[in-house]
Each structure stands twice: as C-alpha cells, then as structure tokens.
Design a protein around this motif. Structure first.
Motif, PDB file in Angstrom:
ATOM      1  N   ALA A 116       0.727  -1.119   0.072  1.00 62.69           N
ATOM      2  CA  ALA A 116      -0.044   0.134   0.032  1.00 62.69           C
ATOM      3  C   ALA A 116       0.869   1.249   0.084  1.00 62.69           C
ATOM      4  O   ALA A 116       1.999   1.353   0.446  1.00 62.69           O
ATOM      5  CB  ALA A 116      -0.925  -0.027   1.407  1.00 62.69           C
ATOM      6  N   ALA A 118       1.460   5.739   0.598  1.00 68.64           N
ATOM      7  CA  ALA A 118       0.721   6.802   1.116  1.00 68.64           C
ATOM      8  C   ALA A 118      -0.272   7.533   0.398  1.00 68.64           C
ATOM      9  O   ALA A 118      -0.275   7.537  -0.796  1.00 68.64           O
ATOM     10  CB  ALA A 118       2.142   7.832   1.478  1.00 68.64           C
ATOM     11  N   MET A 119      -1.209   8.370   1.052  1.00 68.96           N
ATOM     12  CA  MET A 119      -2.025   9.035   0.536  1.00 68.96           C
ATOM     13  C   MET A 119      -1.565  10.370  -0.076  1.00 68.96           C
ATOM     14  O   MET A 119      -0.741  10.989   0.502  1.00 68.96           O
ATOM     15  CB  MET A 119      -3.281   9.483   1.591  1.00 68.96           C
ATOM     16  CG  MET A 119      -4.485  10.266   0.971  1.00 68.96           C
ATOM     17  SD  MET A 119      -5.420   9.247  -0.222  1.00 68.96           S
ATOM     18  CE  MET A 119      -6.498   8.480   1.235  1.00 68.96           C
ATOM     19  N   VAL A 126     -11.086  10.527  -3.204  1.00 65.67           N
ATOM     20  CA  VAL A 126     -10.127   9.368  -3.459  1.00 65.67           C
ATOM     21  C   VAL A 126     -10.128   8.535  -4.620  1.00 65.67           C
ATOM     22  O   VAL A 126     -11.272   7.947  -4.683  1.00 65.67           O
ATOM     23  CB  VAL A 126      -9.850   8.753  -2.104  1.00 65.67           C
ATOM     24  CG1 VAL A 126      -8.835   7.729  -2.093  1.00 65.67           C
ATOM     25  CG2 VAL A 126      -9.686   9.726  -0.813  1.00 65.67           C
ATOM     26  N   ARG A 128      -8.394   5.024  -5.906  1.00 67.66           N
ATOM     27  CA  ARG A 128      -7.454   4.078  -5.562  1.00 67.66           C
ATOM     28  C   ARG A 128      -6.884   3.311  -6.984  1.00 67.66           C
ATOM     29  O   ARG A 128      -7.634   3.256  -7.920  1.00 67.66           O
ATOM     30  CB  ARG A 128      -8.207   3.232  -4.771  1.00 67.66           C
ATOM     31  CG  ARG A 128      -8.687   3.744  -3.165  1.00 67.66           C
ATOM     32  CD  ARG A 128      -9.418   2.831  -2.536  1.00 67.66           C
ATOM     33  NE  ARG A 128      -9.664   3.378  -1.040  1.00 67.66           N
ATOM     34  CZ  ARG A 128     -10.523   4.178  -0.849  1.00 67.66           C
ATOM     35  NH1 ARG A 128     -11.174   4.804  -1.820  1.00 67.66           N
ATOM     36  NH2 ARG A 128     -10.400   4.762   0.400  1.00 67.66           N
ATOM     37  N   GLN A 149       4.445   6.195  -8.435  1.00 62.73           N
ATOM     38  CA  GLN A 149       4.177   7.168  -7.245  1.00 62.73           C
ATOM     39  C   GLN A 149       4.759   8.395  -7.106  1.00 62.73           C
ATOM     40  O   GLN A 149       4.295   9.327  -6.606  1.00 62.73           O
ATOM     41  CB  GLN A 149       4.594   6.043  -5.857  1.00 62.73           C
ATOM     42  CG  GLN A 149       4.310   6.729  -4.577  1.00 62.73           C
ATOM     43  CD  GLN A 149       2.725   6.400  -3.874  1.00 62.73           C
ATOM     44  OE1 GLN A 149       2.019   5.808  -4.632  1.00 62.73           O
ATOM     45  NE2 GLN A 149       2.809   6.760  -2.796  1.00 62.73           N
ATOM     46  N   ARG A 165      -7.407  13.128  -4.497  1.00 59.00           N
ATOM     47  CA  ARG A 165      -6.475  12.418  -3.834  1.00 59.00           C
ATOM     48  C   ARG A 165      -6.178  10.916  -4.372  1.00 59.00           C
ATOM     49  O   ARG A 165      -7.168  10.462  -4.873  1.00 59.00           O
ATOM     50  CB  ARG A 165      -6.787  12.310  -2.046  1.00 59.00           C
ATOM     51  CG  ARG A 165      -6.434  13.615  -1.512  1.00 59.00           C
ATOM     52  CD  ARG A 165      -7.165  13.200   0.273  1.00 59.00           C
ATOM     53  NE  ARG A 165      -8.551  13.103   0.164  1.00 59.00           N
ATOM     54  CZ  ARG A 165      -9.089  12.734   1.182  1.00 59.00           C
ATOM     55  NH1 ARG A 165      -8.466  12.520   2.249  1.00 59.00           N
ATOM     56  NH2 ARG A 165     -10.407  12.369   1.032  1.00 59.00           N
ATOM     57  N   LEU A 167      -4.503   7.111  -4.027  1.00 57.27           N
ATOM     58  CA  LEU A 167      -3.863   6.036  -2.959  1.00 57.27           C
ATOM     59  C   LEU A 167      -3.405   4.827  -3.654  1.00 57.27           C
ATOM     60  O   LEU A 167      -4.497   4.164  -4.314  1.00 57.27           O
ATOM     61  CB  LEU A 167      -5.052   5.947  -1.893  1.00 57.27           C
ATOM     62  CG  LEU A 167      -4.617   4.822  -0.725  1.00 57.27           C
ATOM     63  CD1 LEU A 167      -3.427   5.352   0.013  1.00 57.27           C
ATOM     64  CD2 LEU A 167      -5.861   4.365   0.177  1.00 57.27           C
ATOM     65  N   ARG A 168      -2.479   4.488  -3.608  1.00 57.80           N
ATOM     66  CA  ARG A 168      -1.948   3.004  -4.162  1.00 57.80           C
ATOM     67  C   ARG A 168      -2.356   1.866  -3.339  1.00 57.80           C
ATOM     68  O   ARG A 168      -2.193   1.913  -2.024  1.00 57.80           O
ATOM     69  CB  ARG A 168      -0.499   2.984  -4.231  1.00 57.80           C
ATOM     70  CG  ARG A 168      -0.044   1.715  -5.048  1.00 57.80           C
ATOM     71  CD  ARG A 168       1.387   1.642  -5.168  1.00 57.80           C
ATOM     72  NE  ARG A 168       2.241   1.501  -3.922  1.00 57.80           N
ATOM     73  CZ  ARG A 168       3.438   1.859  -3.451  1.00 57.80           C
ATOM     74  NH1 ARG A 168       3.881   2.386  -4.574  1.00 57.80           N
ATOM     75  NH2 ARG A 168       3.805   1.731  -2.376  1.00 57.80           N
ATOM     76  N   VAL A 169      -3.271   0.834  -3.774  1.00 53.82           N
ATOM     77  CA  VAL A 169      -3.617  -0.166  -2.787  1.00 53.82           C
ATOM     78  C   VAL A 169      -2.850  -1.494  -3.465  1.00 53.82           C
ATOM     79  O   VAL A 169      -2.523  -1.513  -4.510  1.00 53.82           O
ATOM     80  CB  VAL A 169      -5.016  -0.358  -3.093  1.00 53.82           C
ATOM     81  CG1 VAL A 169      -5.544   0.854  -2.258  1.00 53.82           C
ATOM     82  CG2 VAL A 169      -5.527  -0.594  -4.345  1.00 53.82           C
TER      83      VAL A 169
END
Length: 296
Positions: A116, A118-119, A126, A128, A149, A165, A167-169
């Motif tokens: 995962a 960081a935001m 958001v 993802r 990233q 925003r 976010l990598r998941v």
C-alpha cells in the motif's frame, strides 16, 4: 642495607688512619654521577614534552572518532591531494534512454505490487489504483510502482489542485484503475481491446488508457522518444510525463495543443508524438496553477 643506614647516621664514620689519595676512578665518580643525574632530568623533560597534557594539544582539541570496520584509521597518514580531472568535477550526463533490446512480447500475465502507498494529496475525492508489470518483461514491479508513485506525488501532479487524492492499494484490493507496464505486443492488444490503436508504422508505439486501465508501453518506458532524446530530455522526465498524461485521461482530461513556441507543453499534449515548438513538460500544474493548452 649499608652500614650507614643500619646506624641511622647521615655521615660517614671517622677513620683512625690517614686518608689515602683518591685514585683516578675514584676522582671521576662524582662527575659521572652528576652527568647521569643531568641525563635523567633531560630524558624526563623530553618525555613530558611528547605527552600532551589534558586540555592541550591537537589530540585534546580534536577528539578522535572510533573507526568502524572498513574505515581508515584516524591516525593514518593523510592521502595525497590530487587535482580533480575535468570528468570528475562535472556532473554525469542524464540518462536519455536505456541500452539493450526491449522484449517485444511477454507472458501476457502480470505481477502486482503488494504494498500500500501513502495518500497523495491534501483534500478531495480519493481514487485508488494498483500497479502491475507484465511477467517476462524483465522489469521489477516495485521499481516501476515507485516511479509511478513519484510521478503522481509531484509537486506539480494531479493532486496539486486540492480536489483529488490518490492512493496506491495492493493486489486484490478494490481499485478505480490499474497502472500496467506491458511489452509492446501486449500493450497493443490491451489498448486495441479498449478502443485505442497505438500503432505507428505498423507496430505498437505509444501508451494508452482503456477503461480502468492505464497502459504504459515498455518500449517507451525504456527508450523514450527520438525527439526527446535529440533535445537531451532525461528519460526520467519522459517517464513522469507518460504516467501523468495517461492518468490524466483516466481522470477525464482530453488532448490539448501547444500554447506557443518556446512555452512548456501541456501534460495532455501528445508529447510522445510531437512537441510542436513547445518544450517538454511532465506536470499538469506549474507554479501551483493548472497549466493547459488549446483543447483538441
């Protein structure tokens, strides 16, 4: 113990006989004793001079660090100072493209980054995303994921507008889109299935966005494009551009034109095909403001 010490006296006893004249060895004995005492005093002075007193001297002024394994001793003689060569004083030229053949096709299967991230961004909705690299491409999924990233983090990226925003998941987690790094053959098929033909001169050339998929062509990831290379644009800048351009499509942005000769190209300009008089630019935000060109 001598008779003198046994008697406790401080002088020699009187002799009833007449004092005999001193022989040569007896005459020189006081002189030799004085010389020995003087030499001992000088040695003491010399030893004292070589041992720095507390708080004085270079050892006290410069505390000695304890050397670690493999480090030079702090007491070793300093290395000779050499004049730097011109190549040593100038920075290394940027990498414009990677050497070596690029695999034309992989296994058509993908390995995913299991970390995962960081935001990215301070406020807003958001989105993802996951990151995947084609097996058989010879690329490391974590290295590619870190580059993605960095491109999306900015400063200057899509999150700088405070309305989004990112976010990598990890693999298996719900995601709005996936960023793929694929060999040219696989990228061409994936893009065509999404309604985008990326062929130039009969071969898959550019990258694309298909529904829920940002597809980066390995050929471009490794070798950039000829006009960037001729202009001396670093490969790292091209990589940041292509990620932000294709993610921009995923976010709903369309192609834009060059706003004027010598000006930065908008990130949504098709910089992989032409610059049109603009200069290469990988960021959607410049100076804290959204930078755009004429809609195409």
């Amino acid at each position: 113990m001598s008779d003198l010490l046994r008697r406790g006296g401080d002088s020699a006893p009187r002799s009833p006989h007449r004092a005999r004249p001193l022989g040569p060895s007896t005459r020189w004995r006081p002189v030799l004793l004085l010389a020995a005492l003087l030499a001992a005093a000088l040695v003491g002075v010399a030893i004292t001079a070589e041992r720095p007193q507390a708080g004085t001297g270079p050892l006290a002024a410069d505390p000695v660090a304890v050397p670690t394994a493999g480090s030079p001793s702090p007491y070793s003689a300093p290395a000779p100072t050499l004049s730097p060569s011109p190549s040593a004083s100038s920075p290394a030229p940027p990498v414009l493209r990677l050497a070596g053949a690029v695999p034309a096709a992989g296994w058509s299967t993908f390995g995913y980054d299991d970390r995962a991230g960081a935001m990215l961004g301070r406020s807003g909705a958001v989105q993802r995303y996951r990151v995947a690299v084609e097996n058989g491409s010879g690329e490391d999924v974590r290295a590619f994921s870190d580059a993605v990233q960095a491109a999306l983090a900015g400063p200057g990226s899509w999150v700088d507008g405070d309305q989004l925003r990112l976010l990598r998941v990890p693999a298996g987690a719900p995601a709005d889109f996936t960023v793929f790094l694929a060999t040219p053959g696989t990228a061409g098929r994936m893009c065509l299935a999404g309604g985008v033909d990326v062929r130039v001169g009969g071969r898959p050339y550019t990258s694309c966005r298909a529904p829920g998929k940002v597809i980066i062509n390995l050929d471009r990831w490794r070798t950039s494009v000829p006009h960037f290379v001729r202009a001396g644009v670093p490969l790292s800048l091209y990589r940041t551009y292509v990620v932000n351009h294709e993610v921009g499509h995923q976010l709903g942005h369309h192609h834009e034109g060059c706003p004027g000769a010598g000006r930065p190209a908008p990130v949504m300009q098709q910089q992989s095909l032409f610059l049109g008089g603009c200069t290469a630019n990988p960021w959607p935000f410049l100076g804290g403001r959204r930078y755009t060109g004429r809609a195409l």
